[in-house]
Design a protein around this motif. Structure first.
Motif, PDB file in Angstrom:
ATOM      1  N   VAL A   1       0.857  -1.179   0.000  1.00  0.00           N
ATOM      2  CA  VAL A   1       0.000   0.000   0.000  1.00  0.00           C
ATOM      3  C   VAL A   1       0.892   1.227   0.000  1.00  0.00           C
ATOM      4  O   VAL A   1       1.872   1.282   0.752  1.00  0.00           O
ATOM      5  N   VAL A   2       0.576   2.181  -0.841  1.00  0.00           N
ATOM      6  CA  VAL A   2       1.302   3.456  -0.824  1.00  0.00           C
ATOM      7  C   VAL A   2       0.294   4.564  -0.538  1.00  0.00           C
ATOM      8  O   VAL A   2      -0.740   4.671  -1.209  1.00  0.00           O
ATOM      9  N   ASP A   3       0.584   5.348   0.471  1.00  0.00           N
ATOM     10  CA  ASP A   3      -0.250   6.509   0.779  1.00  0.00           C
ATOM     11  C   ASP A   3       0.097   7.606  -0.216  1.00  0.00           C
ATOM     12  O   ASP A   3       1.111   8.289  -0.077  1.00  0.00           O
TER      13      ASP A   3
ATOM     14  N   LEU B   1       0.939  11.112   0.687  1.00  0.00           N
ATOM     15  CA  LEU B   1       2.283  11.393   1.198  1.00  0.00           C
ATOM     16  C   LEU B   1       3.333  11.347   0.093  1.00  0.00           C
ATOM     17  O   LEU B   1       4.315  12.089   0.129  1.00  0.00           O
ATOM     18  N   CYS B   2       3.138  10.453  -0.862  1.00  0.00           N
ATOM     19  CA  CYS B   2       4.147  10.217  -1.899  1.00  0.00           C
ATOM     20  C   CYS B   2       4.440  11.488  -2.674  1.00  0.00           C
ATOM     21  O   CYS B   2       3.535  12.208  -3.085  1.00  0.00           O
ATOM     22  N   GLN B   3       5.723  11.744  -2.849  1.00  0.00           N
ATOM     23  CA  GLN B   3       6.145  12.943  -3.585  1.00  0.00           C
ATOM     24  C   GLN B   3       6.825  12.571  -4.902  1.00  0.00           C
ATOM     25  O   GLN B   3       7.488  13.411  -5.505  1.00  0.00           O
ATOM     26  N   ASP B   4       6.684  11.315  -5.315  1.00  0.00           N
ATOM     27  CA  ASP B   4       7.127  10.879  -6.638  1.00  0.00           C
ATOM     28  C   ASP B   4       8.612  11.089  -6.901  1.00  0.00           C
ATOM     29  O   ASP B   4       9.011  11.360  -8.027  1.00  0.00           O
ATOM     30  N   HIS B   5       9.415  10.968  -5.849  1.00  0.00           N
ATOM     31  CA  HIS B   5      10.850  11.140  -6.081  1.00  0.00           C
ATOM     32  C   HIS B   5      11.503   9.888  -6.651  1.00  0.00           C
ATOM     33  O   HIS B   5      12.586   9.950  -7.197  1.00  0.00           O
ATOM     34  N   GLY B   6      10.872   8.750  -6.461  1.00  0.00           N
ATOM     35  CA  GLY B   6      11.297   7.556  -7.160  1.00  0.00           C
ATOM     36  C   GLY B   6      12.356   6.703  -6.482  1.00  0.00           C
ATOM     37  O   GLY B   6      12.860   5.758  -7.086  1.00  0.00           O
ATOM     38  N   GLN B   7      12.691   6.997  -5.248  1.00  0.00           N
ATOM     39  CA  GLN B   7      13.682   6.152  -4.576  1.00  0.00           C
ATOM     40  C   GLN B   7      13.228   4.707  -4.503  1.00  0.00           C
ATOM     41  O   GLN B   7      14.040   3.786  -4.596  1.00  0.00           O
ATOM     42  N   CYS B   8      11.924   4.498  -4.313  1.00  0.00           N
ATOM     43  CA  CYS B   8      11.412   3.127  -4.243  1.00  0.00           C
ATOM     44  C   CYS B   8      11.632   2.390  -5.564  1.00  0.00           C
ATOM     45  O   CYS B   8      11.909   1.191  -5.567  1.00  0.00           O
ATOM     46  N   ALA B   9      11.521   3.104  -6.670  1.00  0.00           N
ATOM     47  CA  ALA B   9      11.705   2.485  -7.984  1.00  0.00           C
ATOM     48  C   ALA B   9      13.155   2.073  -8.203  1.00  0.00           C
ATOM     49  O   ALA B   9      13.436   1.148  -8.959  1.00  0.00           O
TER      50      ALA B   9
ATOM     51  N   VAL C   1      13.897   3.261   2.158  1.00  0.00           N
ATOM     52  CA  VAL C   1      14.459   4.448   1.488  1.00  0.00           C
ATOM     53  C   VAL C   1      13.419   5.535   1.219  1.00  0.00           C
ATOM     54  O   VAL C   1      13.799   6.665   0.897  1.00  0.00           O
ATOM     55  N   CYS C   2      12.146   5.222   1.334  1.00  0.00           N
ATOM     56  CA  CYS C   2      11.134   6.246   1.052  1.00  0.00           C
ATOM     57  C   CYS C   2      11.275   7.394   2.043  1.00  0.00           C
ATOM     58  O   CYS C   2      11.137   7.198   3.254  1.00  0.00           O
ATOM     59  N   PRO C   3      11.532   8.597   1.563  1.00  0.00           N
ATOM     60  CA  PRO C   3      11.817   9.721   2.471  1.00  0.00           C
ATOM     61  C   PRO C   3      10.607  10.192   3.258  1.00  0.00           C
ATOM     62  O   PRO C   3      10.763  10.882   4.268  1.00  0.00           O
ATOM     63  N   VAL C   4       9.409   9.833   2.817  1.00  0.00           N
ATOM     64  CA  VAL C   4       8.204  10.289   3.525  1.00  0.00           C
ATOM     65  C   VAL C   4       7.434   9.123   4.151  1.00  0.00           C
ATOM     66  O   VAL C   4       6.314   9.287   4.619  1.00  0.00           O
ATOM     67  N   GLN C   5       8.047   7.945   4.167  1.00  0.00           N
ATOM     68  CA  GLN C   5       7.460   6.755   4.784  1.00  0.00           C
ATOM     69  C   GLN C   5       6.029   6.522   4.306  1.00  0.00           C
ATOM     70  O   GLN C   5       5.101   6.334   5.092  1.00  0.00           O
ATOM     71  N   ALA C   6       5.881   6.522   2.987  1.00  0.00           N
ATOM     72  CA  ALA C   6       4.546   6.386   2.389  1.00  0.00           C
ATOM     73  C   ALA C   6       4.204   4.941   2.046  1.00  0.00           C
ATOM     74  O   ALA C   6       3.067   4.662   1.670  1.00  0.00           O
ATOM     75  N   ILE C   7       5.182   4.028   2.175  1.00  0.00           N
ATOM     76  CA  ILE C   7       4.954   2.648   1.729  1.00  0.00           C
ATOM     77  C   ILE C   7       4.692   1.746   2.926  1.00  0.00           C
ATOM     78  O   ILE C   7       5.428   1.807   3.932  1.00  0.00           O
ATOM     79  N   PHE C   8       3.672   0.925   2.806  1.00  0.00           N
ATOM     80  CA  PHE C   8       3.292   0.006   3.879  1.00  0.00           C
ATOM     81  C   PHE C   8       3.128  -1.392   3.301  1.00  0.00           C
ATOM     82  O   PHE C   8       2.736  -1.552   2.142  1.00  0.00           O
TER      83      PHE C   8
HETATM   84  S1  SF4 Z   1      10.068   6.631  -2.494  1.00  0.00           S
HETATM   85 FE1  SF4 Z   1       8.199   7.147  -1.391  1.00  0.00          FE
HETATM   86  S2  SF4 Z   1       7.775   9.261  -1.965  1.00  0.00           S
HETATM   87 FE2  SF4 Z   1       9.224   8.454  -3.445  1.00  0.00          FE
HETATM   88  S3  SF4 Z   1       7.991   7.678  -5.147  1.00  0.00           S
HETATM   89 FE3  SF4 Z   1       8.353   5.984  -3.759  1.00  0.00          FE
HETATM   90  S4  SF4 Z   1       6.577   5.985  -2.377  1.00  0.00           S
HETATM   91 FE4  SF4 Z   1       6.638   7.968  -3.378  1.00  0.00          FE
END
Ligand code: SF4
Length: 62
Positions: free
Chosen positions: A4-6, A9-17, A52-59
């Motif tokens: 689940v991604v909130d 909160l997500c700012q689309d910076h892409g670290q998760c990718a 690595v998600c800087p805003v802790q949006a991933i659960f």
């Molecule tokens: S790392 Fe976190 S904030 Fe960045 S795109 Fe992924 S879910 Fe969104």
């Protein structure tokens, strides 16, 4: 395993990718898209993305 991604909160910076490209990627508009039910073998990669998600949006729901 359920991811689940909130998106509020997500700012689309892409670290998760970068951490887990099998599960998360950025689309052509640089917006996050992800596999909400990835194979269990990817749990370590998903955990890396969570870390690595800087805003802790991933659960993760197991
Ligand atoms: S790392 Fe976190 S904030 Fe960045 S795109 Fe992924 S879910 Fe969104």
């Amino acid at each position: 395993m359920k991811v689940v991604v909130d998106m509020t909160l997500c700012q689309d910076h892409g670290q998760c990718a970068i951490a887990a490209p099998e599960v998360f990627r950025m689309d052509e508009d640089s917006k996050l898209v992800f596999d909400a039910e990835p194979d269990g073998s990817l749990s370590d990669a998903v955990q890396d993305a969570i870390d690595v998600c800087p805003v802790q949006a991933i659960f993760l729901e197991r």
